[in-house]
Structure formats: C-alpha cells, structure tokens
Design a protein around this motif. Sequence first.
Motif, mmCIF file in Angstrom:
data_model
loop_
_atom_site.group_PDB
_atom_site.id
_atom_site.type_symbol
_atom_site.label_atom_id
_atom_site.label_comp_id
_atom_site.label_asym_id
_atom_site.label_seq_id
_atom_site.Cartn_x
_atom_site.Cartn_y
_atom_site.Cartn_z
ATOM 1 N N TYR A 165 0.799 -1.076 -0.066
ATOM 2 C CA TYR A 165 0.210 -0.137 -0.132
ATOM 3 C C TYR A 165 0.869 1.422 -0.066
ATOM 4 O O TYR A 165 2.210 1.258 0.373
ATOM 5 N N ASP A 166 0.274 2.205 -0.400
ATOM 6 C CA ASP A 166 0.843 3.377 -0.430
ATOM 7 C C ASP A 166 0.210 4.295 0.595
ATOM 8 O O ASP A 166 -1.038 4.690 0.537
ATOM 9 N N ILE A 167 0.736 4.498 1.986
ATOM 10 C CA ILE A 167 0.322 5.462 3.051
ATOM 11 C C ILE A 167 -0.232 6.690 2.645
ATOM 12 O O ILE A 167 -1.429 7.115 2.966
ATOM 13 N N ASN A 168 0.318 7.493 1.672
ATOM 14 C CA ASN A 168 -0.024 8.696 1.129
ATOM 15 C C ASN A 168 -1.411 8.606 0.362
ATOM 16 O O ASN A 168 -2.246 9.583 0.716
ATOM 17 N N CYS A 226 -4.206 7.735 2.998
ATOM 18 C CA CYS A 226 -4.726 8.722 3.959
ATOM 19 C C CYS A 226 -5.572 9.631 2.954
ATOM 20 O O CYS A 226 -6.443 10.253 3.449
#
Length: 184
Positions: free
Chosen positions: A7-10, A13
Amino acid sequence: MKIYIKYDINVACRTIVQEQLAKLGIEYDLQDLGEIQIPNGIPPEVFAQLQENLKRYGIDILNDQKSQLIQRIKNTIIEMINQDKLPASKISLYLAEKMNMNYSYISTLFSEFTHSSIENYIILQKIERAKKLLLQELSLTEISYMLNYSSVAHLSGQFKKTTGLSPSVFKKIIDGRKRRVYTT
C-alpha cells in the motif's frame, strides 16, 4: 492463511480524508501533501465530527502552527524521497526552496520539536524506500542510484545501521516469509 498487501500510505490517507470530507458535505481543495483548503469554513460541530472520524484512522488535524510546519517538512521529505530520482541539488536547498523558508530555521525548529535532525529523518525515509524497492526486485546498485547514495556500500552501511540487518539478509527474510505463505 496470511496475505501480504502493498500500500501507499499517502494514497490511503488522502482517500480516507476525501471520503470523510465528502461524507460530511464539506467543500475542499487538496493542496500539497497533508494540506487541505476549506473555502467556506466548517461549523464547529461538523469540525468536531470530522476530527472524530479521522481520529479512528489515526489521522489528526493539526491546530498549532509549529505542528503544522513540522508535518509539512515531513511531508515534503517523504514526497521528495518517493520521487523516481531524488533532486540533484543539495537537500537543504531543495527543502528551503520547496518550503519557501530559511533552511537553518527549518532545521532548528525540526530538531527542537522532534528531538532528531532532518538528516536522520531523511535517512529513515530513504531506508524505508530502499526496503520497498528491494521488495520490487531492484538491485542495490539501482536503489543506491535512485536514492542518491555515493555507493552501494554507503547504502548497505546505512541500511544495516538503521535496521540491524544487511539488505541481503532483509531480502532473504522477506522471501522466506513469502515462500512459507505460498506453501501452506
């Protein structure tokens, strides 16, 4: 059964924040990473609900200016580290230009607030990126080039100092976990 996800946390979020703003009917304009412009303001009860909704996901709305600035510095560093190739200019110049502030002020404030230096934070973010790139089967040579390391040995040394593992041992552990999952 175990599954592994990437996953890409940015992105995660940003999606959560957008969903919560839409759910509450709040008009917004996404700015830089971690910044949202609310053109019409938010009534206090709706703002409280937004804070509560986001808190469930571990997302806080920052109210004081120093906290906001520290988060902007962190977001700028994360954004910089996640580029395909880091800027050729010195990182201090990049941050000062991107933040439109004096680097010594940024650096001092960051150290006072986080009890760590910007340089240490950058190293931690570079090593996190290196871990992700290792999992994508990139070579250490490619990774050291992408992250502006002077050599593979320098990257390996920082990796081991930060994680306690050499990059090759880290990769073997992850590959071993994947094999166990696929064979069970």
